[in-house]
Motif scaffolding. Structure first.
Motif, PDB file in Angstrom:
ATOM      1  N   ASP A  38       0.838  -1.197   0.000  1.00  0.00           N
ATOM      2  CA  ASP A  38       0.000   0.000   0.000  1.00  0.00           C
ATOM      3  C   ASP A  38       0.873   1.247   0.000  1.00  0.00           C
ATOM      4  N   VAL A  39       0.737   2.045  -1.042  1.00  0.00           N
ATOM      5  CA  VAL A  39       1.455   3.317  -1.165  1.00  0.00           C
ATOM      6  C   VAL A  39       0.432   4.434  -1.297  1.00  0.00           C
ATOM      7  N   LEU A  41       0.004   8.438  -2.233  1.00  0.00           N
ATOM      8  CA  LEU A  41       0.577   9.650  -2.814  1.00  0.00           C
ATOM      9  C   LEU A  41      -0.237  10.835  -2.318  1.00  0.00           C
ATOM     10  N   ALA A  60       2.592   7.977 -11.768  1.00  0.00           N
ATOM     11  CA  ALA A  60       2.505   7.211 -10.527  1.00  0.00           C
ATOM     12  C   ALA A  60       1.601   5.985 -10.698  1.00  0.00           C
ATOM     13  N   ALA A  64       2.568   1.979 -10.449  1.00  0.00           N
ATOM     14  CA  ALA A  64       1.841   1.094  -9.530  1.00  0.00           C
ATOM     15  C   ALA A  64       1.326  -0.145 -10.260  1.00  0.00           C
ATOM     16  N   ASN A  70      -0.588  -1.256  -4.713  1.00  0.00           N
ATOM     17  CA  ASN A  70      -1.891  -0.619  -4.505  1.00  0.00           C
ATOM     18  C   ASN A  70      -1.659   0.841  -4.150  1.00  0.00           C
ATOM     19  N   ILE A  71      -2.073   1.771  -5.024  1.00  0.00           N
ATOM     20  CA  ILE A  71      -1.813   3.187  -4.790  1.00  0.00           C
ATOM     21  C   ILE A  71      -3.110   3.941  -4.510  1.00  0.00           C
ATOM     22  N   THR A  72      -3.053   4.805  -3.509  1.00  0.00           N
ATOM     23  CA  THR A  72      -4.150   5.710  -3.174  1.00  0.00           C
ATOM     24  C   THR A  72      -3.635   7.132  -3.338  1.00  0.00           C
ATOM     25  N   VAL A 284       6.956   6.229  -7.240  1.00  0.00           N
ATOM     26  CA  VAL A 284       6.347   4.944  -6.876  1.00  0.00           C
ATOM     27  C   VAL A 284       7.375   3.817  -6.978  1.00  0.00           C
ATOM     28  N   TYR A 288       8.554   1.456  -3.833  1.00  0.00           N
ATOM     29  CA  TYR A 288       8.540  -0.014  -3.910  1.00  0.00           C
ATOM     30  C   TYR A 288       9.896  -0.587  -3.498  1.00  0.00           C
TER      31      TYR A 288
END
Length: 325
Positions: A38-39, A41, A60, A64, A70-72, A284, A288
């Motif tokens: 979980d990343v 931004l 970004a 991902a 999983n980017i939010t 990103v 990671y």
């Protein structure tokens, strides 16, 4: 049935039961080694007026997808809403993601939130806009002092000693605003009359009205440098609506379709173009790497190019002016 066969059958049954249990739990082999990290931004703004942030976000998201992360994406509604970004950071930290990528609205005021993230063992990177502490494990973006000096150097070559120059900036205490102005001023030196810096708070309308004001108050004004996209758009519209269009030396940071048209028409003499897609992707990617325990460099220069009307049609510059194509 022979005892040895009964024992073998019982072992198979026990193994099957254990295997079923193994795959039914959340913490199985595959979730440990192949789970989605979980990343988050945290942008300077979720407002989509500026093409810069739209393109950075695309980079970004692509990274991902490529890495299975999983980017939010979150951020304040306006770039000058610093307290809202601080509140968002605190909420994000409580959700305990694996990594946070921060584009800081303020060079100093985001430091406590950044320190809190690191205390919670959350990996922290900054993109485009940095903080004054060492809490960021990797800074990704333009080297803004050098980029500002590049723009200021171009201006110096077009002006005469003693000419009057205006600098139109955006949010006063953001690192790009501080560093770009430092670069421009260092290149201009002492040979020009530089007016007090104008801050638009990233508001195009304020950029427009302030440009109209200085054009009226300082008829001797020879040059204007606008230090980000929204400030540049407001300034461009004001110059275009004035009698000084094409006469004043107007240079900018960043580009959108309207500013590119201004460059083509000769109202904008040059623009310093950044590489927001690269910023988003590399942010990103390096988040990671940190999550996986790999080392990353403390800073990554994503580069910038000075583009004028004379070289705007070069293939490499067309790719920078139209990165989404």
């Amino acid at each position: 049935m022979k005892p040895s066969k009964i024992i073998s059958l019982n072992i198979l049954i026990v193994f099957a039961v254990l295997l079923m249990y193994f795959f039914s739990t959340n913490m199985n082999f595959f979730s440990v080694f192949n789970r989605e990290y979980d990343v988050v931004l945290v942008m300077k703004t979720t407002e989509r007026i500026s093409e810069f942030w739209v393109i950075l976000e695309k980079g970004a998201i692509q990274a991902a997808e490529d890495l299975g992360v999983n980017i939010t994406i979150n951020g304040p509604d306006m770039e000058d809403n610093i307290q809202q970004q601080i509140n968002i950071m605190e909420e994000v930290i409580e959700s305990k993601p694996d990594a946070i990528i921060l584009a800081a609205t303020d060079f100093n005021r985001l430091v406590p939130a950044a320190a809190m993230a690191r205390e919670k063992k959350i990996d922290l990177l900054t993109v485009d806009s940095f903080i004054s502490s060492n809490d960021s494990q990797c800074e990704i973006g333009t080297v803004n002092i050098a980029a500002g000096a590049k723009l200021g150097g171009y201006m110096t070559g077009q002006l005469n000693a003693g000419d009057t120059v205006a600098i139109i900036s955006f949010v006063a205490d953001s690192s790009p605003a501080i560093e770009r102005e430092m670069g421009v001023r260092s290149a201009l030196g002492e040979q020009f009359k530089i007016l007090d810096t104008i801050y638009t708070n990233n508001n195009m309308n304020l950029g427009y009205s302030e440009t109209k004001r200085i054009l009226s108050e300082y008829p001797e004004l020879k040059a204007i440098a606008a230090l980000n996209e929204n400030s540049a758009v407001g300034t461009y519209r004001a110059i275009k609506d004035s009698e000084r269009a094409g006469d004043i030396l107007f240079v900018t940071f960043d580009s959108d379709l309207e500013l590119i048209q201004g460059l083509e028409d000769g109202i904008i003499k040059a623009t310093l173009v950044q590489k927001p897609y690269n910023m988003g992707y590399l942010a990103v990617q390096n988040a990671y790497y940190l999550i996986k325990g790999r080392s990353v460099p403390p800073s990554i220069d994503t580069g910038s190019e000075l583009i004028s009307r004379e070289n705007m049609y070069d293939i490499k510059n067309q790719k920078l002016l139209f990165p989404s194509k």
